[in-house]
Design an enzyme around this catalytic site. Structure first.
Site, PDB file in Angstrom:
ATOM      1  N   ASN A 269       0.860  -1.176   0.000  1.00 17.74           N
ATOM      2  CA  ASN A 269       0.000   0.000   0.000  1.00 17.74           C
ATOM      3  C   ASN A 269       0.897   1.228   0.000  1.00 17.74           C
ATOM      4  OD1 ASN A 269      -1.724   2.085   0.552  1.00 17.74           O
ATOM      5  ND2 ASN A 269      -2.677   1.147   2.354  1.00 17.74           N
TER       6      ASN A 269
ATOM      7  N   ARG B   4      -2.585  -2.052  -3.530  1.00 19.12           N
ATOM      8  CA  ARG B   4      -3.749  -1.189  -3.343  1.00 19.12           C
ATOM      9  C   ARG B   4      -3.658  -0.051  -4.360  1.00 19.12           C
ATOM     10  NH1 ARG B   4      -4.758   3.619   0.804  1.00 19.12           N
ATOM     11  NH2 ARG B   4      -6.947   3.943   0.286  1.00 19.12           N
TER      12      ARG B   4
ATOM     13  N   HIS C  65     -12.791   3.543  -0.207  1.00 20.21           N
ATOM     14  CA  HIS C  65     -12.814   2.619   0.944  1.00 20.21           C
ATOM     15  C   HIS C  65     -13.565   1.332   0.607  1.00 20.21           C
ATOM     16  CE1 HIS C  65     -12.436   6.213   3.934  1.00 20.21           C
ATOM     17  NE2 HIS C  65     -11.248   5.661   3.738  1.00 20.21           N
TER      18      HIS C  65
ATOM     19  N   GLY D 254     -12.090   6.533   9.940  1.00 26.41           N
ATOM     20  CA  GLY D 254     -10.662   6.622  10.247  1.00 26.41           C
ATOM     21  C   GLY D 254     -10.232   8.049  10.000  1.00 26.41           C
TER      22      GLY D 254
ATOM     23  N   ARG E 243     -10.291  16.665   6.091  1.00 27.27           N
ATOM     24  CA  ARG E 243     -11.170  17.053   4.980  1.00 27.27           C
ATOM     25  C   ARG E 243     -12.530  17.495   5.516  1.00 27.27           C
ATOM     26  NH1 ARG E 243     -10.247  11.580   2.392  1.00 27.27           N
ATOM     27  NH2 ARG E 243      -8.038  11.671   1.870  1.00 27.27           N
TER      28      ARG E 243
ATOM     29  N   GLU F 140      -7.915  -4.260   5.538  1.00 27.65           N
ATOM     30  CA  GLU F 140      -7.855  -4.060   4.089  1.00 27.65           C
ATOM     31  C   GLU F 140      -6.775  -4.923   3.451  1.00 27.65           C
ATOM     32  OE1 GLU F 140      -8.849   0.466   3.324  1.00 27.65           O
ATOM     33  OE2 GLU F 140      -8.250   0.116   5.380  1.00 27.65           O
TER      34      GLU F 140
END
Ligand code: ADP
Length: 589
Positions: free
Chosen positions: A7, A63, A152, A182, A213, A359
């Site tokens: 990732n 990923r 996600h 998260g 954000r 994940e």
């Protein structure tokens, strides 16, 4: 099969080596400060491989954040796929370049093993049009690629599957709201195993309040901010200086903000309240979008670890049938060994589960699925196709209301599935926009009424019917039925049938599928060959091998008598039915 999962972020590389069939990973870690001090992604991958020395690596799972319109599923990487991922860079300018750097370095270092890209977007790739469309001029949207993608997906898919396992129910019978909270955060409405709504949009900026954000705000704010501060600054403010961090002034970690709030800091308190309020709104909205909810999942850093945030989000949901058990919520602990903890009260109709997301494991599973050699579905015989016209199943009470007390269905003719028949009786469907007359009632009577229409019928009637398997009428749409002796308003029961294949256990064994599987069926032999995805397998001793599709679907493939389908498990494993086999086609209308 051991999978190296990589990732690659813009400044770090997270990695694991694991066999998804086994519980514990063989190796896991994170290399930071990539892209600084002259350390490239290639250097970081070399460090990972040095640490993995001695472990056999059979495949690499990468990923990839954005798969755009192109990738609906995890995909084996070759040069063409690499370029196609590169073409998605404008959609994820911060993420995809780092993902590509990792892919490039890993392919150079391990050229002999398969590499698979697993996309954050692919679980949401088939969002219904109404959910993925922004209300702007479609030409403009097309020109700029404006649409909801969602992110996600790996996490939402993983925790939804885990939750179904924990509840002991098939995923394709559940309506789930999954809340991944998260430092990035999103909700997804997972209806019968499919993502039908999600809060992140074309970019990960939309939706919930996140670490830095803003999530949802009036687009007018974006315009005003861009005018006042310039586009670059507006981008930085909304992506990196807003959310929990921007509101609280205490950084993006909820733990610090909760501590500040406990000491009386008003900005911290407001940040927490706004965060929780937003998640609540989405849970309510998604319950509405799915016509009900069976389970709510809390996952990722905040969802898994903050009982006080979970409580704020989930209190006062009694009206939805969701009751939290405060003690269970306070005590819930999840980890790799014990990944699910139930926090609903015994009286709660809606299950509430804290689920540890993983994940990397999901990426490893997907990598094995794609790289581990496609299992060719055996082709013992072609599948006859039956086209279901719109029709109605009645229960005793509705029969009484429409045709008179104690009335019975009279057989018009038998239909293909044993024991079932088309009756002489017909009813009129009445919707807010129009009516459809002479709709055939199928017998025998059932325990619940059910009305099956096509998408075209929906527009005639002016109704919105969810896609459901037969019998899954809970929370479906209302409809008025008019018979010769009366009118019955069904509160629920109107569905658009989920295309499916009936088969016996022996057929299922021969095809290598199980009850509840979703498969693809290639329809060949007509002027417009077509592959139908999301075809549900229904297995029962009494069934006759047959695929059922509705009239819209049949028209799309221009089916005529004699068409047949062949079962395939992947879109490009296209199998033509045995030649000479005569397929059957009948209309049930
Ligand atoms: P990502 O993988 O997106 O970086 P995570 O899923 O690891 O994010 O979540 C990280 C966030 O989880 C942290 O920023 C922090 O706000 C929150 N978090 C982790 N542990 C706790 C805790 N015990 N209490 C409250 N919040 C927590």
């Amino acid at each position: 099969m051991n999978v190296l999962v990589i990732n690659c972020g813009s400044s770090s590389v997270k990695y694991q080596v694991l066999n998804p069939a086994e519980k514990a990973p063989l190796l896991r870690g994170k290399i930071e400060r990539v892209g600084e001090e002259g350390r490239t992604h290639a250097d970081a991958i070399a460090e990972v491989l040095a640490k993995a020395k001695g472990l056999s690596i059979d495949a690499v799972g990468h990923r990839v954040v954005h798969g755009g319109e192109r990738f609906h599923d995890a995909t084996r990487i070759d040069d063409v796929v690499y370029l196609a991922i590169q073409a998605c860079v404008p959609l994820a300018p911060l993420h995809n370049p780092a993902n590509l750097a990792g892919i490039s370095a890993a392919r150079d270092a391990l050229p002999d093993v398969p590499h698979v890209a697993v996309f954050d977007t692919s679980f949401h790739a088939r969002l219904p049009r109404r959910a993925r469309t922004y209300a702007i001029d479609p030409d403009l949207a097309k020109e700029h690629g404006f649409r909801r993608f969602g992110f996600h997906g790996t996490s939402h898919a993983y925790v939804a599957g885990r939750a179904a396992e924990h509840l002991g129910r098939p995923l394709n019978q559940l309506r789930i709201v999954s809340c991944h909270l998260g430092s990035g955060a999103s909700c997804a409405a997972v209806e019968l195993g499919h993502s039908v709504e999600t809060s992140m949009g074309m970019t990960p900026l939309e939706g919930l309040v996140m670490g830095t954000r803003s999530g949802d705000l009036d687009p007018g704010v974006v315009l005003a901010l861009a005018k006042a501060e310039g586009v670059e600054r507006a981008d930085a403010i909304l992506n990196r200086e807003s959310g929990l961090a921007g509101m609280s002034g205490r950084g993006k970690d909820l733990r610090d903000i909760e501590n500040a709030a406990a000491e009386g800091d008003d900005r911290a308190r407001l940040a927490i309240a706004v965060f929780a309020h937003r998640v609540r709104k989405y849970i309510g909205a998604y319950a509405a979008a799915m016509g009900g909810v069976d389970a709510v999942i809390m996952t990722a850093g905040i969802g898994e670890n903050s009982p006080s945030m979970r409580r704020r989000i989930l209190q006062r949901f009694d009206f939805l049938g969701l009751v939290l058990d405060d003690d269970a919520n306070q005590d819930a602990k999840v980890d790799a060994d014990s990944p699910v903890s139930a926090i609903h009260a015994d009286s709660s109709n809606v299950k509430v589960l804290v689920v540890a997301t993983d994940e990397e494991r999901m990426i490893a599973r997907e990598t094995v699925r794609i790289a581990g050699g496609r299992t060719e579905v055996k082709q013992p015989k072609p599948i006859p196709i039956a086209i279901s016209g719109r029709h109605v199943h009645l229960d005793r009470a509705t029969m009484d209301g429409l045709f008179g007390k104690g009335s019975e269905l009279s057989v018009y003719k038998g239909i293909s599935q044993p024991g079932q028949f088309a009756s002489e009786q017909r009813v009129t469907l009445v919707g807010p926009r129009g009516e459809i007359e002479r709709v055939r009632v199928l017998g025998p009577l059932r325990s619940k009424p059910q009305v099956e229409v096509s998408r075209t019928d929906e527009f005639k009637l002016g109704v919105d019917a969810p896609i459901r398997g037969s019998g899954q009428v809970e929370g479906s749409a209302p409809i008025r039925l008019v018979g010769p002796e009366g009118i019955v308003d069904l509160k629920e029961g109107l569905i658009c049938a989920w295309r499916h294949v009936h088969m016996t256990p022996a057929d299922a064994e021969a095809y290598g599928v199980e009850h509840g599987d979703e498969v693809e069926v290639a329809v060949t032999g007509g002027p417009r060959d077509l592959i139908f995805g999301d075809v549900l397998v229904r297995v029962k001793e009494s069934y006759l091998l047959e695929m059922h599709i509705d009239t819209d679907e049949a028209n799309a493939a221009e089916l005529s008598r004699g068409a047949s389908g062949a079962l395939i498990d992947e879109p490009d494993t296209y199998v033509t039915p045995a030649s000479g086999a005569q397929a059957q086609l009948r209309s049930r209308r």
